[in-house]
Motif scaffolding. Structure first.
Motif, PDB file in Angstrom:
ATOM      1  N   VAL A   1       0.846  -1.190   0.000  1.00 22.88           N
ATOM      2  CA  VAL A   1       0.000   0.000   0.000  1.00 22.88           C
ATOM      3  C   VAL A   1       0.887   1.248   0.000  1.00 22.88           C
ATOM      4  O   VAL A   1       1.799   1.364   0.811  1.00 22.88           O
ATOM      5  N   VAL A   2       0.601   2.155  -0.925  1.00 20.46           N
ATOM      6  CA  VAL A   2       1.279   3.449  -0.997  1.00 20.46           C
ATOM      7  C   VAL A   2       0.335   4.484  -0.418  1.00 20.46           C
ATOM      8  O   VAL A   2      -0.847   4.515  -0.767  1.00 20.46           O
ATOM      9  N   ARG A   3       0.857   5.316   0.470  1.00 21.14           N
ATOM     10  CA  ARG A   3       0.053   6.371   1.084  1.00 21.14           C
ATOM     11  C   ARG A   3       0.635   7.731   0.685  1.00 21.14           C
ATOM     12  O   ARG A   3       1.533   8.235   1.342  1.00 21.14           O
ATOM     13  N   PRO A   4       0.108   8.322  -0.410  1.00 21.55           N
ATOM     14  CA  PRO A   4       0.644   9.610  -0.859  1.00 21.55           C
ATOM     15  C   PRO A   4       0.295  10.727   0.119  1.00 21.55           C
ATOM     16  O   PRO A   4      -0.647  10.607   0.901  1.00 21.55           O
ATOM     17  N   GLN A   5       1.049  11.797   0.065  1.00 18.06           N
ATOM     18  CA  GLN A   5       0.777  12.936   0.937  1.00 18.06           C
ATOM     19  C   GLN A   5      -0.627  13.483   0.681  1.00 18.06           C
ATOM     20  O   GLN A   5      -1.313  13.889   1.596  1.00 18.06           O
ATOM     21  N   TYR A   6      -1.020  13.488  -0.593  1.00 19.16           N
ATOM     22  CA  TYR A   6      -2.355  13.943  -0.972  1.00 19.16           C
ATOM     23  C   TYR A   6      -3.042  12.824  -1.731  1.00 19.16           C
ATOM     24  O   TYR A   6      -2.423  12.146  -2.537  1.00 19.16           O
ATOM     25  N   GLY A   7      -4.314  12.628  -1.478  1.00 20.98           N
ATOM     26  CA  GLY A   7      -5.055  11.589  -2.179  1.00 20.98           C
ATOM     27  C   GLY A   7      -5.201  10.325  -1.356  1.00 20.98           C
ATOM     28  O   GLY A   7      -4.660  10.200  -0.255  1.00 20.98           O
ATOM     29  N   GLU A   8      -5.923   9.404  -1.925  1.00 20.95           N
ATOM     30  CA  GLU A   8      -6.236   8.138  -1.265  1.00 20.95           C
ATOM     31  C   GLU A   8      -5.106   7.126  -1.437  1.00 20.95           C
ATOM     32  O   GLU A   8      -4.378   7.166  -2.426  1.00 20.95           O
TER      33      GLU A   8
END
Length: 92
Positions: free
Chosen positions: A64-71
């Motif tokens: 899972v990638v958790r970007p600074q902005y977005g889902e």
């Protein structure tokens, strides 16, 4: 439980964040299914579960990638680097 992601569905773009659903196979019992992105992200987040793309030496784990902005979204990770194996899968 471990599953192989076999196909993806895209919407609104061509990057990992634009994958909206996944088709998968459970190799243990040959069950198949389709899951939307939020469901699959939550499933991969569970430490009891794992997902991958490919097989043998071509197998890449999914994380899972958790970007600074977005889902959050899924992406493959192999040889210590995030890569594009999911984007290479057939569309459905």
């Amino acid at each position: 439980m471990s599953i192989e992601i076999t196909h993806i569905r895209m919407s609104g773009g061509s990057g990992h964040e634009h994958i909206v659903s996944y088709r998968w196979l459970n190799p243990a019992d040959r069950a198949t299914g389709t899951s939307d992105k939020p469901t699959m992200v939550a499933w991969v987040d569970n430490p009891s579960n794992s997902a991958y793309v490919g097989s043998g030496f071509q197998r890449a784990e999914v994380g899972v990638v958790r970007p600074q902005y977005g889902e959050p979204f899924l992406r493959t990770f192999a040889d210590g680097q995030w890569n594009n194996n999911l984007l290479s899968l057939p569309r459905f």
